[in-house]
Design an enzyme around this catalytic site. Structure first.
Site, short mmCIF file in Angstrom:
data_model
loop_
_atom_site.label_atom_id
_atom_site.label_comp_id
_atom_site.label_asym_id
_atom_site.label_seq_id
_atom_site.Cartn_x
_atom_site.Cartn_y
_atom_site.Cartn_z
N CYS A 178 1.04 -1.22 -0.02
CA CYS A 178 0.03 -0.04 0.21
C CYS A 178 0.93 1.12 -0.08
O CYS A 178 0.35 2.40 -0.23
CB CYS A 178 -0.85 -0.02 1.08
SG CYS A 178 -0.08 -0.12 2.69
N PHE B 54 -7.68 9.60 11.58
CA PHE B 54 -9.13 10.25 11.29
C PHE B 54 -9.26 10.29 9.86
O PHE B 54 -10.03 9.90 9.35
CB PHE B 54 -9.43 11.57 12.07
CG PHE B 54 -8.96 11.17 13.74
CD1 PHE B 54 -9.67 10.31 14.30
CD2 PHE B 54 -8.08 12.17 14.33
CE1 PHE B 54 -9.24 10.14 15.72
CE2 PHE B 54 -7.70 12.01 15.59
CZ PHE B 54 -8.32 11.14 16.43
#
Ligand SMILES: Cc1ncc(COP(=O)(O)O)c(C=O)c1O
Lengths: 436, 523
Positions: B255, B427
């Protein structure tokens, strides 16, 4: 939903109901067993088991108890274990008890599973509907194989109350029904090899039957080497060795069969109680090819309509699979370790009262310094939320048998309660002695 | 023939009850391990990491064979980095002993999570399994691994090797377990089990989202889609080498592999030429369209392309490229959702966009992360600290690799970030953790705090340690209580910090890491 409550019975179980616990106990005496019912009332344990799940049983009053007796291991996997319930419920879509005359799908499947997990050498399975019947089958099988009649057992052994089995046990239960036959059923003291050899020397003994640890006698442990030596004597004097694994099998010692911890391959092994997860009665006898010869000679030699009922076979298959899991074995070792250590701490607190811990895995006998000590402890345990029973044949000793899938937090709670109850029983006995 | 008429009564799919049994066993193991002292924990961690590292090559090869993607030698490097490498990173740090703060009169006692459920991906199978096991063991947790079904065989073999080594070094029985036959119902059962104390989920978004929905504490990480800005001040030759090496790493299935290069117009051609010298093939317009159709037929990613090498992918598109081609560079104009090259590619195809200015490049990087990859990582190659600061503040990621390839930069292998196989996306990436996953994330602390009044003096806690070292196997084998004296005491646990063999192995492995990193960074 405010409906008029027109005197619905308080305890409604669908097909039957009771108005109160008192009414239930009265009817129990009237229609069922007055002696037993009264015994428990008098013992301070007026227990009528209502709800049950995991390792918890609930009295009709709602009182919760942690089950640390498990009916001798019947509820080894907990009450109504969801996996076994699911297996049996599914099976009922297709199976019933089955027909004992014919080859049977489930009986054969369970037999194969039992043989594959048994000590090597055992190769045939014969079914009964309960432990006693299975013991009778084992004794009949030994008699057929050896063409001898005598069965040697241990004084204070307990192998069940059916026709032959009762002869191997305490006189209390055979004499009551005029069924004692001392000539055929000699009893020898436990852990006494000389007495055992004396009993076998005449070469007229068909089999020695041994609980791997005598349960109802309070789990006195075989001296190291004792069972091995008994097996050797059996070989020397042409008697078969029957291992009664009704209470010591199914992972309770931390191995699937307790007898394998002694490196013994018995000629016959008997299992019952926990084998079907407490959901459907069944018991089984495993025998070597040599012992099980009658199955070839006359396959109808032992007939039992319910023996090996197929629903029971399915419950047993699932139970055996659960007991054989690597995870289960690991957990039993953890539980045994934890319970043993906690009890040793309690013992250190009351060294002159709590005088012994007999332990093999999650089979425990707790010894107290009073002829009826375990009865006191049992009552205080009951009052404090744990169910464990005194040993019928040695009431100094409490049978303490935690489940093999016990969760750590329940184990902790059980020991907290046990510690308190042992202390309270001690206080009661001291007070009695002081006021005496 | 029997006609079975079973109805689907409350039937639990096969494997689910077994999974529950694993959690219950882990619960016992975790409780036992939570009492271990630091020296024993170190010994267990060393032995477990060495067991994996010793077979790094074998597991790398088996992972490539089983999944069909990645590059063996790159996986070897990751396997080592995620076993003994991680251990070396944290050597000397103690996640076990109480920490005393005399000034503030506070003592912090480490408290493990308990049972860690680790979901691991197919792309980094063994490295992630090893990484999570080592982190769990360092922090005295039990761990259950649910591997990606595509990589289950190699993961099971690796986890079992580590479990055996851990127990042989004194760890509690069952401290490391792995699901052999992962299925959706089983994973759900494990995730929602109340005995699971924390889920650490690495994998696709659905897996991560369901970890968060489970009702149990979870650390999940979102996907990446790494933008790389190259401005006019960058050292173009070094930059090209770093980007191509990093993009080619493990055939770009991490990733953290670069997704789109954003080049300032002034240096764009020079950069492409340098790419070509580093073994990249710059696609012409028709070739680029053919690759787009092959890698994203109908606009959807073709999973057959995951982790395949550049030559093979070009062949599928009917394009002949030099045999040593490592990366296919696909220039395109506009970063918008309908442009497939603006998405994560999981294969050695690198998007390339020109921008008139570095500021405009920041906007393009933001556009890429609007598509996916927010909270993950970005890279910049530049000599201008103002720009680097501006880029890092504007682009919604939690790590920016500067003048280093991103695949090993963001994961802390070529930077001084904590080395990890699990990148917290914070977040912005809908995760509870924003840092690289590290041991502290699997721990809480009980803090005993004294009265702040100066007259209340905190006595010395120095040397007080509630933890113990086990004296035999945990749990003890259940010998009969009257037979414990006769039976030889269980083999005492081996107490030296580490055996000769393992020490030698560790040196060798350290050398290997250094060499491989050298080769990798060679400029
Ligand atoms: C060791 C042992 N064998 C046999 C039996 C007899 O089993 P059942 O009560 O099922 O007839 C029992 C029952 O308590 C037992 O404990």
């Amino acid at each position: 939903m405010t409906q008029e409550n027109t005197a619905a019975p308080e305890f409604d179980y669908g097909l039957f109901s009771y108005d109160s616990k008192e009414q239930m106990l009265d009817k129990s005496k009237e229609f069922w067993n007055p002696g037993k019912t009264q015994f428990w009332i008098d013992s301070g344990v007026p227990l009528v088991i209502d709800r049950r799940e995991e390792y918890f049983i609930y009295d009709m009053s709602g009182k919760r108890l942690i089950d640390a007796h498990l009916n001798g291991g019947t509820y080894n996997l907990g009450h109504r274990n969801p996996e076994v319930v699911q297996a049996v419920t599914m099976a009922m879509q297709h199976f019933d008890i089955g027909n004992h005359h014919f080859p049977s799908l489930a009986r054969t499947a369970l037999a194969e599973a039992l043989i594959k997990t048994a000590p090597s050498g055992l190769s045939k399975v014969i079914y009964g509907s309960g432990g006693g019947e299975a013991i009778d089958i084992a004794l009949k099988t030994a008699r057929h194989a050896t063409q001898k009649r005598k069965i040697v057992s241990i004084i204070k052994a307990y192998h069940g109350h059916t026709g032959l089995a009762v002869g191997t046990g305490d006189d209390r239960f055979s004499k009551l029904f005029l069924s004692d036959r001392p000539e055929e059923f000699p009893h020898v003291p436990f852990n006494d090899l000389e007495a055992m050899e004396d009993a076998l020397r005449g070469r007229d003994v068909a089999a020695v039957i041994m609980e791997t640890i005598p349960a109802t006698y309070g789990f006195p442990l075989p001296n190291p080497g004792y069972l091995e030596a008994v097996k050797a004597l059996c070989e020397k004097y042409d008697a078969l060795y029957i291992a009664d694994e009704v209470q010591t099998g199914l992972m309770r010692t931390g191995e699937l069969w307790g007898i394998t911890k002694h490196g013994i391959t018995p000629d016959i092994l008997v299992t019952g109680k926990g084998i079907s997860g407490g959901l459907y009665p069944i018991a089984a006898v495993l025998a070597t090819e040599k012992a099980a010869g009658w199955l070839n000679e006359d396959g109808f030699g032992h007939i039992s309509t319910f023996g090996g009922a197929e629903l029971g076979c399915i419950a047993a298959l699932k139970t055996l699979e659960i007991c054989s899991r690597e995870e289960t074995r690991s957990m039993v070792h953890y539980i045994a370790d934890y319970v043993g250590k906690r009890l040793a701490e309690v013992q250190a607190t009351y060294p002159d009262w709590f005088v012994g811990i007999r332990q093999n895995g999650v089979i425990l006998g707790l010894e107290f310094a009073h002829p009826q000590g375990a009865k006191y402890v049992m009552r205080h345990l009951y009052e404090n939320g744990v169910w464990a029973i005194f040993s019928t044949l040695d009431p100094r000793v409490l049978q303490y048998k935690p489940g093999i899938l016990l969760k750590p937090e329940v184990a902790e709670e059980m020991l907290d309660r046990t510690e308190l109850a042992i202390g309270k029983a001690y206080a009661e006995i001291r007070n009695e002695r002081r006021s005496a | 023939m029997s006609e079975m008429t079973f109805e689907p009564l409350m039937v639990e799919p096969a494997g689910v009850p077994r999974g529950r049994a694993m959690v219950e066993r882990a619960d016992w193991a975790a409780r036992a391990y939570a009492k271990y002292d630091a020296a024993t924990v170190n010994r267990i961690v060393d032995a477990t990491a060495s067991a994996l590292a010793a077979r790094a090559q074998e597991f790398a090869r088996d992972a490539v064979t089983e999944t069909g993607f990645g590059v063996v030698e790159h996986k070897v490097l990751k396997n080592i980095a995620c076993s003994t490498g991680i251990v070396e990173t944290y050597r000397g740090q103690d996640f076990v002993s109480p920490e005393i703060d005399e000034v503030n009169k506070i003592v912090a006692i480490p408290r493990p999570a308990g049972v860690v459920l680790a979901l691991t991906p197919s792309t980094n199978p063994v490295a992630t399994v090893s990484f999570k096991i080592i982190l769990a063991l360092m922090t005295r947790n039990a761990i259950i691994i649910s591997p990606h079904p595509m990589a289950k065989k190699v993961c099971v073999a690796a986890a079992k090797a580590m479990a055996e080594a851990a127990v042989a070094a004194g760890a509690p029985d069952g401290i490391i377990q792995i699901v052999e036959d992962p299925s959706i119902p089983l994973i759900n059962a494990l995730m929602t089990d109340e005995r699971t104390d924390v889920i650490v989920a690495t994998g696709g978004s659905p897996v991560v989202r369901s970890a968060y929905r489970s009702g149990n504490p979870a650390i999940g990480v979102g996907p990446g889609n790494v933008p790389v800005l190259v401005d006019a001040t960058a050292d173009i030759q070094k930059t090209a080498a770093r980007i191509i090496e990093s993009k080619a790493f493990d055939n770009s299935i991490l990733c953290t592999n670069e997704s789109v290069v954003i080049a300032e117009e002034a240096v764009a051609d020079k950069l492409l030429a340098a790419f070509a010298r580093e073994g990249a093939y710059v696609l012409k317009d028709e070739e680029r369209d053919a690759i787009r159709n092959t890698v994203f037929p109908e606009g959807h990613f073709n999973i057959k392309m995951v982790g395949k090498d550049a030559v093979w992918i070009a062949e599928q598109a009917g394009i002949k490229v030099p045999a040593k081609t490592r990366v296919l560079v696909a220039p395109f104009d506009l970063v918008v959702p309908e442009e497939p090259f603006a998405h994560e590619k999981l294969c050695p195809v690198l998007g390339f966009v020109r921008v008139p200015s570095a500021d405009r490049g920041i906007d393009v990087a933001r556009a890429i992360l609007r598509i996916t990859g927010a909270g993950h990582s970005a890279a910049i190659h530049s000599a201008n600290p103002n720009l680097i600061m501006k880029f890092s503040a504007a682009v919604p990621v939690l790590r920016v690799s500067v003048n280093v390839g991103n695949s090993l930069g963001s994961s802390g292998i070529q930077t001084n970030l904590p080395p990890t196989m699990t990148i917290g996306t914070g977040f912005a990436g809908r995760s509870s953790v924003g840092e690289n996953l590290q041991p502290k994330h699997l721990l809480n602390y009980t803090r005993l705090a004294y009265n702040a009044d100066v007259r209340e003096v905190m006595p010395s806690f120095a040397g007080l340690n509630p933890w113990v070292s086990p004296t035999g196997p945990v749990p003890a084998y259940p010998l009969a209580s009257n037979d414990r004296a006769n039976t030889p005491a269980p083999a005492p646990i081996h107490r030296e910090p580490i055996s000769q063999d393992v020490a030698e192995l560790r040196d060798e492995i350290r050398k290997l890491i250094v060499e491989e990193l050298h080769a990798l960074i060679k400029n």
